[in-house]
Write an enzyme that holds these catalytic residues in place. Structure first.
Site, mmCIF file in Angstrom:
data_model
loop_
_atom_site.group_PDB
_atom_site.id
_atom_site.type_symbol
_atom_site.label_atom_id
_atom_site.label_comp_id
_atom_site.label_asym_id
_atom_site.label_seq_id
_atom_site.Cartn_x
_atom_site.Cartn_y
_atom_site.Cartn_z
ATOM 1 N N HIS A 164 45.209 38.105 14.264
ATOM 2 C CA HIS A 164 45.765 39.267 14.943
ATOM 3 C C HIS A 164 44.689 40.329 15.159
ATOM 4 O O HIS A 164 43.936 40.663 14.246
ATOM 5 C CB HIS A 164 46.932 39.851 14.151
ATOM 6 C CG HIS A 164 48.175 39.044 14.277
ATOM 7 N ND1 HIS A 164 48.871 38.553 13.192
ATOM 8 C CD2 HIS A 164 48.852 38.614 15.380
ATOM 9 C CE1 HIS A 164 49.912 37.863 13.619
ATOM 10 N NE2 HIS A 164 49.932 37.882 14.937
ATOM 11 N N CYS A 165 44.623 40.835 16.386
ATOM 12 C CA CYS A 165 43.574 41.783 16.776
ATOM 13 C C CYS A 165 43.928 43.198 16.314
ATOM 14 O O CYS A 165 45.053 43.650 16.499
ATOM 15 C CB CYS A 165 43.381 41.764 18.288
ATOM 16 S SG CYS A 165 42.064 42.846 18.854
ATOM 17 N N CYS B 148 38.054 39.429 21.406
ATOM 18 C CA CYS B 148 38.833 38.192 21.370
ATOM 19 C C CYS B 148 38.488 37.271 22.536
ATOM 20 O O CYS B 148 38.536 36.044 22.392
ATOM 21 C CB CYS B 148 40.328 38.519 21.357
ATOM 22 S SG CYS B 148 40.869 39.307 19.806
ATOM 23 N N CYS C 208 41.094 41.486 24.544
ATOM 24 C CA CYS C 208 40.049 42.500 24.447
ATOM 25 C C CYS C 208 38.686 41.793 24.491
ATOM 26 O O CYS C 208 38.612 40.566 24.338
ATOM 27 C CB CYS C 208 40.209 43.312 23.168
ATOM 28 S SG CYS C 208 39.684 42.455 21.659
ATOM 29 N N HIS D 117 49.357 33.797 23.241
ATOM 30 C CA HIS D 117 49.096 34.451 21.949
ATOM 31 C C HIS D 117 49.125 33.427 20.814
ATOM 32 O O HIS D 117 48.205 33.361 19.994
ATOM 33 C CB HIS D 117 50.135 35.550 21.701
ATOM 34 C CG HIS D 117 50.070 36.165 20.335
ATOM 35 N ND1 HIS D 117 49.439 37.367 20.081
ATOM 36 C CD2 HIS D 117 50.551 35.746 19.132
ATOM 37 C CE1 HIS D 117 49.538 37.653 18.789
ATOM 38 N NE2 HIS D 117 50.220 36.686 18.191
ATOM 39 N N GLU D 118 50.180 32.618 20.786
ATOM 40 C CA GLU D 118 50.326 31.669 19.679
ATOM 41 C C GLU D 118 49.309 30.532 19.767
ATOM 42 O O GLU D 118 48.797 30.074 18.736
ATOM 43 C CB GLU D 118 51.758 31.119 19.651
ATOM 44 C CG GLU D 118 52.827 32.165 19.396
ATOM 45 C CD GLU D 118 52.754 32.795 18.010
ATOM 46 O OE1 GLU D 118 52.028 32.275 17.146
ATOM 47 O OE2 GLU D 118 53.412 33.826 17.799
ATOM 48 N N CYS E 229 45.212 44.517 23.115
ATOM 49 C CA CYS E 229 44.853 43.096 23.246
ATOM 50 C C CYS E 229 46.083 42.207 23.140
ATOM 51 O O CYS E 229 47.041 42.525 22.418
ATOM 52 C CB CYS E 229 43.850 42.741 22.152
ATOM 53 S SG CYS E 229 43.283 41.012 22.143
ATOM 54 N N HIS F 87 46.143 31.601 18.250
ATOM 55 C CA HIS F 87 46.076 31.434 16.792
ATOM 56 C C HIS F 87 45.568 30.041 16.412
ATOM 57 O O HIS F 87 44.827 29.882 15.443
ATOM 58 C CB HIS F 87 47.455 31.657 16.168
ATOM 59 C CG HIS F 87 47.845 33.093 16.054
ATOM 60 N ND1 HIS F 87 46.972 34.075 15.654
ATOM 61 C CD2 HIS F 87 49.031 33.717 16.283
ATOM 62 C CE1 HIS F 87 47.601 35.242 15.632
ATOM 63 N NE2 HIS F 87 48.858 35.044 16.020
#
EC number: 3.4.-.-
Length: 304
Positions: A208-209, A236, A233, A198-199, A214, A202
């Site tokens: 952020h979705c 993304c 998703c 996740h990070e 997601c 970025h």
């Protein structure tokens, strides 16, 4: 207290991502993701080595097409960061922003980004309670803590050393010696993989979705982080594919191989065995079962 209501953000569709002039993209000279461990990650050296190796392998599959490398582990003292005892949990925390400055100075020439991982809780500024992770898109660095993913983080307080901390200066890092480390379970590994990808997402410019369920959804607390899936998703996923240029089918196959390979190879990692440690530890992938089933369904659709 969910993220989407606590931190309102404008949604980012693919066109906005694609045309973002500040977005960082890997180049032929900078196609490596570096992982820097800070402090101990496991109760023994072999556990630390295996755990970071599992994370390395997962990142190589998730960001398929890029190289993932490990930097030599460092103690907290090497970062010269500020630290404190959290008023709510009574657990030690290190300053995320100071860690980012440390990582920026250590960034190798061929690095697309450098990410730090630690088992010590993080705080971004004095007014905040904590943060799971923090990244700088412009500098290509990030720091992520897996401390709150341990099953007993909220019950095991930092008892016995609170007076010592109050008497010492913020430059006395001996307080981190033999600090509590959570057990590496399948759930902790799953949560770690989620936070790490996740990070790093970025750093690729994915915000952020707010479209579908997601991985890139924000999370304000552990329950919300657990609701977040491992998969991106379609919107993304298209963003990440645009940034790296991978084959979606080959990427999914690599993720399945990582799950199936319970004793991943030891290339690039030197293990120091002791006592009963006679070989690789089995990778705890029980919590990844649903994720694998989802990938297999995606592959079945793509390969028709």
């Amino acid at each position: 207290a969910d993220w989407i209501t606590s931190h309102p953000e404008a949604p980012q569709d693919f066109e906005q991502f694609f045309s973002d002039p500040y977005r960082k993209t890997p180049s032929s000279e900078k196609r490596s993701i570096y992982i820097q461990s800070i402090g101990s990650l496991g109760n023994t050296r072999i556990i630390s080595d295996e755990y970071i190796k599992w994370l390395k392998g997962y990142c190589e599959a998730f960001f398929y097409g890029l190289t993932v490398k490990l930097l030599e582990p460092v103690p907290v003292s090497a970062t010269r960061c500020s630290f404190r005892v959290n008023d709510n949990t009574q657990n030690l925390q290190i300053h995320a922003g100071h860690i980012l400055k440390f990582l920026k100075k250590k960034k190798p020439e061929d690095a697309f980004c450098v990410v730090g991982i630690t088992m010590i809780d993080l705080y971004p500024r004095d007014s905040w309670n904590f943060v799971f992770g923090q990244a700088s898109l412009t500098d290509g660095v990030g720091i992520f803590s897996f401390a709150r993913y341990g099953s007993d983080f909220y019950s095991l307080r930092y008892e016995g050393k609170l007076k010592k901390l109050q008497k010492t200066s913020s430059s006395d890092y001996s307080i981190f010696d033999n600090y509590y480390i959570p057990e590496i379970t399948s759930v902790l590994l799953l949560r770690s993989c989620k936070t790490l990808t996740h990070e790093i997402g970025h750093i690729f410019g994915l915000r952020h979705c707010q479209w579908l369920t997601c991985l890139m959804q924000g999370s304000n607390h552990l329950e919300e982080a657990d609701r977040r899936p491992l998969n991106l998703c379609p919107i993304c996923l298209r963003k990440l594919q645009c940034a790296i240029g991978f084959s979606i089918v080959e990427r999914y196959k690599a993720l399945v191989r990582w799950i199936d390979d319970e004793s991943a190879d030891t290339s690039g990692v030197t293990l120091k065995h002791s006592r009963k440690d006679n070989g690789n530890l089995p990778k705890p992938v029980e919590a990844f079962k649903e994720w694998k089933e989802w990938i297999m369904k995606c592959l079945a659709v793509l390969q028709k």
